[in-house]
Scaffold this active site. Structure first.
Site, PDB file in Angstrom:
ATOM      1  N   GLU A  69       0.863  -1.186   0.000  1.00  0.00           N
ATOM      2  CA  GLU A  69       0.000   0.000   0.000  1.00  0.00           C
ATOM      3  C   GLU A  69       0.891   1.224   0.000  1.00  0.00           C
ATOM      4  OE1 GLU A  69      -1.266  -1.530   3.378  1.00  0.00           O
ATOM      5  OE2 GLU A  69      -2.781  -2.755   2.380  1.00  0.00           O
ATOM      6  N   ASN A 127       1.856   9.883  -3.177  1.00  0.00           N
ATOM      7  CA  ASN A 127       3.300   9.596  -3.155  1.00  0.00           C
ATOM      8  C   ASN A 127       3.766   9.179  -4.558  1.00  0.00           C
ATOM      9  OD1 ASN A 127       5.919   8.860  -2.642  1.00  0.00           O
ATOM     10  ND2 ASN A 127       5.430   7.658  -0.813  1.00  0.00           N
ATOM     11  N   TYR A 147       7.442   1.760  -7.962  1.00  0.00           N
ATOM     12  CA  TYR A 147       6.812   0.440  -7.956  1.00  0.00           C
ATOM     13  C   TYR A 147       6.334   0.046  -9.355  1.00  0.00           C
ATOM     14  CZ  TYR A 147       6.916   1.250  -2.909  1.00  0.00           C
ATOM     15  OH  TYR A 147       7.318   1.527  -1.623  1.00  0.00           O
TER      16      TYR A 147
HETATM   17  C1  LIG Z   1      10.267   6.412  -2.917  1.00  0.00           C
HETATM   18  C2  LIG Z   1      11.750   6.380  -2.597  1.00  0.00           C
HETATM   19  C3  LIG Z   1      12.056   5.123  -1.775  1.00  0.00           C
HETATM   20  C4  LIG Z   1      12.539   6.318  -3.922  1.00  0.00           C
HETATM   21  O1  LIG Z   1      13.907   6.141  -3.625  1.00  0.00           O
HETATM   22  P1  LIG Z   1      15.062   6.686  -4.602  1.00  0.00           P
HETATM   23  O2  LIG Z   1      16.331   6.056  -4.171  1.00  0.00           O
HETATM   24  O3  LIG Z   1      15.030   8.169  -4.657  1.00  0.00           O
HETATM   25  O4  LIG Z   1      14.578   6.107  -6.016  1.00  0.00           O
HETATM   26  P2  LIG Z   1      15.513   5.683  -7.236  1.00  0.00           P
HETATM   27  O5  LIG Z   1      16.570   6.724  -7.434  1.00  0.00           O
HETATM   28  O6  LIG Z   1      15.952   4.293  -7.055  1.00  0.00           O
HETATM   29  O7  LIG Z   1      14.478   5.783  -8.440  1.00  0.00           O
HETATM   30  C5  LIG Z   1      13.973   4.627  -9.098  1.00  0.00           C
HETATM   31  C6  LIG Z   1      12.740   5.014  -9.884  1.00  0.00           C
HETATM   32  O8  LIG Z   1      11.736   5.492  -8.988  1.00  0.00           O
HETATM   33  C7  LIG Z   1      11.014   6.562  -9.600  1.00  0.00           C
HETATM   34  N1  LIG Z   1      11.238   7.793  -8.828  1.00  0.00           N
HETATM   35  C8  LIG Z   1      11.996   7.915  -7.713  1.00  0.00           C
HETATM   36  N2  LIG Z   1      11.890   9.170  -7.221  1.00  0.00           N
HETATM   37  C9  LIG Z   1      11.066   9.830  -8.045  1.00  0.00           C
HETATM   38  C10 LIG Z   1      10.559  11.167  -8.048  1.00  0.00           C
HETATM   39  N3  LIG Z   1      10.915  12.063  -7.107  1.00  0.00           N
HETATM   40  N4  LIG Z   1       9.712  11.521  -9.033  1.00  0.00           N
HETATM   41  C11 LIG Z   1       9.352  10.646  -9.974  1.00  0.00           C
HETATM   42  N5  LIG Z   1       9.809   9.352 -10.045  1.00  0.00           N
HETATM   43  C12 LIG Z   1      10.647   8.967  -9.074  1.00  0.00           C
HETATM   44  C13 LIG Z   1      11.541   6.684 -11.007  1.00  0.00           C
HETATM   45  O9  LIG Z   1      10.779   5.812 -11.816  1.00  0.00           O
HETATM   46  C14 LIG Z   1      12.953   6.146 -10.858  1.00  0.00           C
HETATM   47  O10 LIG Z   1      13.458   5.617 -12.058  1.00  0.00           O
HETATM   48  P3  LIG Z   1      14.319   6.573 -13.039  1.00  0.00           P
HETATM   49  O11 LIG Z   1      15.484   7.040 -12.229  1.00  0.00           O
HETATM   50  O12 LIG Z   1      14.691   5.652 -14.168  1.00  0.00           O
HETATM   51  O13 LIG Z   1      13.405   7.704 -13.418  1.00  0.00           O
HETATM   52  C15 LIG Z   1      12.199   7.667  -1.844  1.00  0.00           C
HETATM   53  O14 LIG Z   1      11.698   8.808  -2.530  1.00  0.00           O
HETATM   54  C16 LIG Z   1      11.739   7.739  -0.396  1.00  0.00           C
HETATM   55  O15 LIG Z   1      12.415   7.211   0.507  1.00  0.00           O
HETATM   56  N6  LIG Z   1      10.595   8.388  -0.159  1.00  0.00           N
HETATM   57  C17 LIG Z   1      10.088   8.556   1.205  1.00  0.00           C
HETATM   58  C18 LIG Z   1       9.620   7.239   1.780  1.00  0.00           C
HETATM   59  C19 LIG Z   1       8.547   6.625   0.926  1.00  0.00           C
HETATM   60  O16 LIG Z   1       7.705   7.307   0.388  1.00  0.00           O
HETATM   61  N7  LIG Z   1       8.571   5.287   0.852  1.00  0.00           N
HETATM   62  C20 LIG Z   1       7.567   4.527   0.148  1.00  0.00           C
HETATM   63  C21 LIG Z   1       6.483   4.192   1.084  1.00  0.00           C
HETATM   64  S1  LIG Z   1       5.291   3.096   0.348  1.00  0.00           S
END
Ligand SMILES: CC(C)(COP(=O)(O)OP(=O)(O)OC[C@H]1O[C@@H](n2cnc3c(N)ncnc32)[C@H](O)[C@@H]1OP(=O)(O)O)[C@@H](O)C(=O)NCCC(=O)NCCS
Length: 157
Positions: A107, A112, A119
C-alpha cells in the site's frame, strides 16, 4: 556516484540511524519497537543499505504464505534519485522470490508519486484504492500488486 553501496540484514546497531531517517521521511514514523520486531523476523526480510559506512536506506517485506508484503521502504533524503530505492526493492524482491514467494503487494499513499513511479517501474500494477486509509491525514491508499514474482526479473536500468 555510489561506490560502496551494499545491503545487509537489519542489526541492532542500525536502529538509531534508521530512526533519524524515519523521522524525516515518514508522516507516521515507525517506532523503535516496530523496527526491533524486524530483527531476525522468522517470516520477513529486512535490509539496510550502507554507503560509505552510513545507513542510507532500509526496507522490508513480510513473507505471508506465498505473498511478499512490502512493509516499508525509505531512502535518506540526501541520497535519493541515485538508484538506491530501486536497488533496495530489487534486493528485497530477489530474496522473497528465492524464499518461494510468487507475488508481492503493498500500500502506498495516493499522493506519493515518487514511490508509485518506482513500484510501477518494478512491475507493480495499481489494483485498488482504500479510501481514507491513513489515520494521520485520511489520505487514500493505493493498493499495488506484482503478480509474477516467480518469473520476475529486475528492470534493466
Ligand atoms: C520512494 C523512494 C524510496 C525512492 O527512492 P530513490 O532512491 O530516490 O529512487 P531511485 O533513485 O531508485 O528511483 C527509481 C525510480 O523510482 C522513480 N522515482 C523515484 N523518485 C522519483 C521522483 N521524485 N519523481 C518521480 N519518479 C521517481 C523513477 O521511476 C525512478 O526511475 P528513473 O530514475 O529511471 O526515473 C524515496 O523517494 C523515499 O524514501 N521516499 C520517502 C519514503 C517513501 O515514500 N517510501 C515509500 C512508502 S510506500
Amino acid at each position: 556516484m555510489l561506490k560502496t553501496l551494499r545491503f545487509e540484514p537489519l542489526k541492532e546497531s542500525h536502529i538509531s540511524a534508521i530512526l533519524e531517517i524515519e523521522k524525516e521521511t515518514n508522516a507516521a514514523p515507525w517506532s523503535e519497537r516496530s523496527f526491533r520486531n524486524e530483527l531476525d523476523h522468522k517470516y520477513g526480510v529486512f535490509l539496510v543499505g550502507i554507503e560509505q559506512a552510513e545507513v542510507v536506506a532500509y526496507g522490508g517485506v513480510w513473507l505471508v504464505i506465498d505473498e511478499a508484503h512490502v512493509t516499508t521502504v525509505s531512502v535518506a533524503p540526501a541520497s535519493r534519485r541515485q538508484g538506491i530505492g530501486q536497488r533496495l526493492m530489487c534486493e528485497l524482491l530477489d530474496r522473497a522470490k528465492a524464499a518461494g514467494m510468487v507475488c508481492s503487494t503493498l500500500e502506498v499513499r495516493a499522493g506519493n508519486e515518487a514511490a508509485i513511479y518506482l513500484y510501477k517501474k518494478l512491475g507493480y500494477d495499481v489494483v485498488a484504492t482504500r479510501k481514507g486509509y491513513y489515520p494521520d491525514n485520511k489520505e487514500d491508499a493505493v493498493v499495488m500488486w506484482l503478480y509474477n514474482l516467480d518469473t520476475w526479473e529486475p528492470p534493466r536500468s
